[in-house]
Each structure stands twice: as C-alpha cells, then as structure tokens.
Write an enzyme that holds these catalytic residues in place. Structure first.
Site, PDB file in Angstrom:
ATOM      1  N   PHE A 163     -31.666   8.492   4.912  1.00  0.00           N
ATOM      2  CA  PHE A 163     -31.626   7.108   5.426  1.00  0.00           C
ATOM      3  C   PHE A 163     -33.008   6.485   5.518  1.00  0.00           C
ATOM      4  CE2 PHE A 163     -27.319   5.816   6.414  1.00  0.00           C
ATOM      5  CZ  PHE A 163     -26.664   6.980   6.080  1.00  0.00           C
ATOM      6  N   GLU A 211     -17.825   6.644   2.846  1.00  0.00           N
ATOM      7  CA  GLU A 211     -17.112   6.316   1.618  1.00  0.00           C
ATOM      8  C   GLU A 211     -17.949   6.804   0.440  1.00  0.00           C
ATOM      9  OE1 GLU A 211     -16.200   2.122   1.707  1.00  0.00           O
ATOM     10  OE2 GLU A 211     -15.196   2.350   3.625  1.00  0.00           O
ATOM     11  N   ARG A 222     -16.658  -4.834   1.925  1.00  0.00           N
ATOM     12  CA  ARG A 222     -16.859  -5.386   3.269  1.00  0.00           C
ATOM     13  C   ARG A 222     -18.348  -5.467   3.606  1.00  0.00           C
ATOM     14  NH1 ARG A 222     -12.420  -1.855   6.504  1.00  0.00           N
ATOM     15  NH2 ARG A 222     -12.921  -0.368   4.863  1.00  0.00           N
ATOM     16  N   ASN A 229     -24.096   5.559  14.532  1.00  0.00           N
ATOM     17  CA  ASN A 229     -24.150   4.502  13.503  1.00  0.00           C
ATOM     18  C   ASN A 229     -25.300   3.528  13.729  1.00  0.00           C
ATOM     19  OD1 ASN A 229     -22.094   5.480  11.998  1.00  0.00           O
ATOM     20  ND2 ASN A 229     -20.738   3.729  12.247  1.00  0.00           N
ATOM     21  N   LYS A 283     -20.240   7.944  18.639  1.00  0.00           N
ATOM     22  CA  LYS A 283     -20.017   7.311  17.332  1.00  0.00           C
ATOM     23  C   LYS A 283     -20.899   6.064  17.169  1.00  0.00           C
ATOM     24  CE  LYS A 283     -18.319   6.017  13.449  1.00  0.00           C
ATOM     25  NZ  LYS A 283     -18.670   6.664  12.198  1.00  0.00           N
ATOM     26  N   GLY A 327     -34.043  -1.033   0.706  1.00  0.00           N
ATOM     27  CA  GLY A 327     -33.108  -1.780  -0.139  1.00  0.00           C
ATOM     28  C   GLY A 327     -32.847  -3.163   0.422  1.00  0.00           C
ATOM     29  N   LYS A 332       0.834  -1.205   0.000  1.00  0.00           N
ATOM     30  CA  LYS A 332       0.000   0.000   0.000  1.00  0.00           C
ATOM     31  C   LYS A 332       0.870   1.257   0.000  1.00  0.00           C
ATOM     32  CE  LYS A 332      -4.142  -0.247   2.243  1.00  0.00           C
ATOM     33  NZ  LYS A 332      -5.094  -0.264   3.360  1.00  0.00           N
ATOM     34  N   CYS A 362     -18.887  -0.438   8.159  1.00  0.00           N
ATOM     35  CA  CYS A 362     -19.161   0.091   9.508  1.00  0.00           C
ATOM     36  C   CYS A 362     -20.427  -0.450  10.166  1.00  0.00           C
ATOM     37  CB  CYS A 362     -19.220   1.612   9.466  1.00  0.00           C
ATOM     38  SG  CYS A 362     -17.622   2.347   9.084  1.00  0.00           S
ATOM     39  N   GLY A 401     -25.098  -2.694   4.653  1.00  0.00           N
ATOM     40  CA  GLY A 401     -23.857  -3.472   4.602  1.00  0.00           C
ATOM     41  C   GLY A 401     -22.711  -2.510   4.810  1.00  0.00           C
TER      42      GLY A 401
END
Ligand SMILES: NC(=O)c1ccc[n+]([C@@H]2O[C@H](COP(=O)([O-])OP(=O)(O)OC[C@H]3O[C@@H](n4cnc5c(N)ncnc54)[C@H](O)[C@@H]3O)[C@@H](O)[C@H]2O)c1
Length: 447
Positions: free
Chosen positions: A252, A155, A331, A211, A207, A256, A35, A263, A260
């Site tokens: 949100f 992301e 992921r 989430n 956090k 769907g 990397k 996180c 996934g």
C-alpha cells in the site's frame, strides 16, 4: 453445518462459495432475481478470477445453491450471514444500514431453533446491537446470538484472501456462538490462521480501523509522490526505503490517482461520521478524505496539461476504467471523476477495459468503448493509463506510436519506466518520479 448467505454480491458470493469449499452446506440468497437466475444457469454475475470454477464444483457437489427465497434458506440454518451492501447514505456519508436492518427483520421472521446471525457486511460500531434489538422486537421468542465477522477480502484476489486470510476477526459474546463460528472456520484453524475473538463493538471497529489505515497509507504515499516530483526524488525508491522497515511494511505504498473502489471511499466517510457522532473526531481520516477527493481532479488536470492545457479537438485513449485490475467493479473508480473532466476539457475519449465496460456503460456517457487497447489508441493524441491491468504493462510501443497522432502518455499507475519511455520517443508523465525522464535519485535498490 448449514448456513444462509444473505446478499450474493462480491462478498456474499465469494464467502458462500468458499464456505461450501470448506465443506459447509450453503444457500446464497439475493433479492435480485436476475442475479439468482444467472447463477442458477451457471453464470457468474461478477468478474472474479477463479470464482466460476469454485462455484461450479461446489454446486455439482450439492453444497452450494442459490435462491431468492430468504425464508427457505434461513429456516433451520446454523448461521445466517448478512452480506448485503452498506453504501454511503446519500448526502451525509453515514453508512446506509437499511439493507442490513431490512435483512435482519426478514431473518428474524424465518429463524427456527438456535441461530447465529452474523454481520459480514462492513457496519459501523453499534450496528450489531441494533440487529439484536430488531430481531428481538420482531421475534421475542427467538433463540439467537448476533456475531460480527467482518470480511477483509480484496476483489481480484478474493478467493485466496478468503481461504488464506491474514486473520479472521470474530465479535462473539457467548460460548454457543463462538462454537458455531469455530466450526465454520475449522479449515482455517488447521492452517493456523490467527483467529481473533472479541466483542461486537471491537470487531466492528477493527474493520473500519483497518480500511481507513490503508486508505491513509495510500494517501500518504500520494502526497509524498507529489513532493518527490518537486524535489527530484523517486517515489518508488522512497517507498522501498521506508517499506523495508518492518514497522512500516512495503504494501500500500504505490502512488496513483487516489484510492477508489467499493470500500475505502465509503468506509473512510462512514468512520469520519461515526467518530463525529461519538464526539471523538478522527481528524487524520477527515484530511485523508479531503486529499483523496482533490487528487482525482489533480490527476485529470495532469492529463489535460500533457495535452497542452486544452483538449478541444483532441482524442484521449483511456486504458482501464475499473478501480483496480482483475475486477469489473466500477464503484468510486477514479475513472468516474477523471473521464468526465477530460470530456469537460473538450476531449473525445476512446476507452478500453478488459472487464468493466458493461458496468462503465451504465455510469459513463459520451465516450467510445473500444474492442481492445490498440483500438482505443487509433488516432489518439494522448494516451492515459488509469488501471494497471497486466495486458497494459507490455504494450508494443512501436505500434502505439504508429496508431497515435502524437506519442504522449500519462501513466497514472507507473507501469512504465520513464527512461524506457524517453528512449522509445514518448513524452511521458507518471506519478512521483524524477524529471527529466528516468534519472535515478540514488543507487538502485536491491530487492
Ligand atoms: N466488495 C469488497 O471488496 C468488500 C470487501 C470487504 C467487505 N465488503 C463489505 O461487504 C458488504 C457487501 O459488499 P459487496 O461488495 O458484496 O456488495 P454488493 O452490492 O456486490 O452485494 C450486495 C448484494 O446484497 C443484495 N441484497 C441487498 N439486500 C438484500 C436482502 N434483504 N436480501 C437479499 N439480498 C439482498 C443485493 O441485491 C446485492 O446483490 C458491504 O458492507 C461491503 O462494505 C466488501
């Protein structure tokens, strides 16, 4: 100011590049030599829009560099960020903190002068205190503070999220540490970003609470979507109708195949574990985890049903493998459950994703990876859309029909309108919308 970013993955690389854009001198460290080699050659090891230009310009300006030598980067740094992975611990759902604790020990050995050690990784409540203990035990003489500064970037829009966040959360317990953090985020003060200072435990909890709340919101609308199908209601109008209430909000609420990604799956599991360990179970999140796991199987069954219940001898074209558009991250992508279920049902799978196929090849065997969406459809009996990449939103439907043996589409992201698909002659299945195709449950909602 000078910082070291330990871990140069999706979060470390974006955060490092953005801090350098803020004018901070940044050294990004990773123990993955290939990397770092690629980054030194000017290649970006992940797909994130805009990151190549941001990295290149800051490297050229001399504010951003890459190394595998943690000690060199840490010595003399004002702050050291830990941005390593915290995956689910195999088997039990707790966050695996071995990378965080390993990094803390290495940092302790290299620290020199007052240093703020910042956990940017998502870590369960209590981890910051443990990091403090590890550093103290490794280097009793060290002059340092531990700070929690969880990252909220997504992301696919990571740079904008970092540069213009809704808020920054900082768990810091000394004036010195708060001063260093204020200095690093000075640019965000100038654009009046809310910056919430709190203690370590609260910051860590924020956090996870954020989430898991979002995961619950997605799961809620997914269940409402299933109910809409039975009731003849249109979930999109329901989502708008409730989302226009400011107490609920529009985001949100898109149904769907289940959440996934890197996180939500691991963070929901980890908070469930932490809550149980602390004797205060979060039953709502336990249910969310359970519903979401079952949903992926249910979505595979939906595709199988659209193919007549048995896919032996049938070819399914799968569009989209990444867990969401604009990333190559595989992921916990729904595709990792759905594609094997299709293979199990006897299907031949031809798949295409614009960015994630290199990653997917490491995780999904026994399928044909195609060069384009249309290539995947060649001779297919069934088309399934798993990720809503922009390029899948306006397919040439006449061409799609020509390429396929039967015009059958299962759209798990609702990127097409049922009425339009019926008109185009497709047998079309989506999520949470009325049947037969396109009947509006009520008047159109003015946006
Ligand atoms: N990916 C996201 O969208 C996102 C968003 C917010 C928060 N987070 C959190 O940020 C953390 C990092 O996530 P990620 O997606 O960037 O992970 P990642 O797997 O992409 O990157 C982690 C990197 O850390 C490196 N690493 C591990 N131990 C190291 C060590 N001792 N020294 C140097 N490098 C080391 C690994 O080689 C890897 O490159 C996680 O806790 C995650 O939950 C992720």
């Amino acid at each position: 100011m000078r910082i070291a970013m330990i871990g140069t993955g999706y979060v470390g690389l974006v955060s490092g590049a953005c801090f350098s854009e803020f004018g901070v001198t940044v050294t990004c460290v990773d123990k993955d030599e290939s990397k770092i080699e690629r980054l030194k050659r000017g290649e970006i090891p992940i797909y994130e829009p805009g990151l190549d230009k941001l990295v290149a310009s800051n490297v050229a300006a001399g504010r951003l560099e890459f190394t595998t030598e943690l000690a060199e980067a840490v010595t003399g740094a004002d702050a050291v960020f830990i941005a390593v992975g915290t995956p689910s611990r195999r088997g039990d759902g707790h966050a695996d903190l071995s990378y965080v604790y390993g990094a803390a020990e290495e940092i302790a050995r290299a620290m020199d002068g007052y240093t703020v050690v910042v956990t940017k990784s998502t870590v369960p409540v209590g981890t910051g205190r443990e990091v403090e203990k590890i550093i103290r035990a490794t280097r009793p003489d060290a002059d340092f503070d531990v700070v929690s500064n969880p990252e909220f970037l997504r992301e696919g829009s990571a740079i904008n999220d970092f540069m213009r966040p809704d808020r920054v959360v900082i768990g810091a317990e000394t004036d010195r540490a708060r001063e260093v953090m204020r200095g690093l985020y000075r640019v965000l003060y100038l654009i009046e970003t809310p910056i919430l200072f709190t203690n370590l435990e609260t910051s860590e909890m924020i956090k996870y609470a954020a989430n898991t709340f979002l995961a619950a919101k997605i799961t809620f609308i997914n269940e409402v979507a299933d109910l809409c199908e039975k009731a003849g209601a249109d979930v999109h109008d329901v989502a708008k109708g409730i989302g226009l209430d400011n107490r609920i909000g529009r985001k949100f609420l898109h149904p769907g195949p289940g959440y996934g990604g890197s996180c939500f799956p691991k963070d929901t599991l980890a908070l469930v574990r932490t809550a149980r360990d602390l004797g205060s179970p979060l039953r709502i999140i336990e249910t969310v985890v359970d519903i979401n796991a079952k949903r992926k199987k249910a979505m595979a069954d939906r595709i199988i049903a659209a193919g007549g219940g048995d896919l032996s001898g049938k070819t399914v074209a799968v569009l989209g493998l990444a867990f969401k558009p604009n990333t190559d991250d595989m992921r916990d992508a729904p595709a990792l459950d759905i594609v094997p279920a299709l293979l199990e049902a006897g299907a031949t799978v031809r798949a295409f994703d614009p960015e994630s196929m290199d990653e997917a090849k490491k995780l999904l065997d026994g399928i044909t990876y195609c060069d384009s969406a249309y290539d995947a459809m060649e001779g297919a009996d069934l088309l399934a859309i798993l990720t809503e990449w922009n390029e899948f939103r306006s397919l040439d439907l006449a061409r799609v029909k020509d390429l396929m043996t039967e015009p059958v589409m299962v759209d798990l992201r609702n990127i097409y309108e049922p009425a339009m698909m019926a008109e185009a002659g497709f047998a079309y299945t989506s999520v949470g919308r009325p049947w037969p195709y396109g009947r509006k449950a009520s008047g159109a909602v003015e946006d």
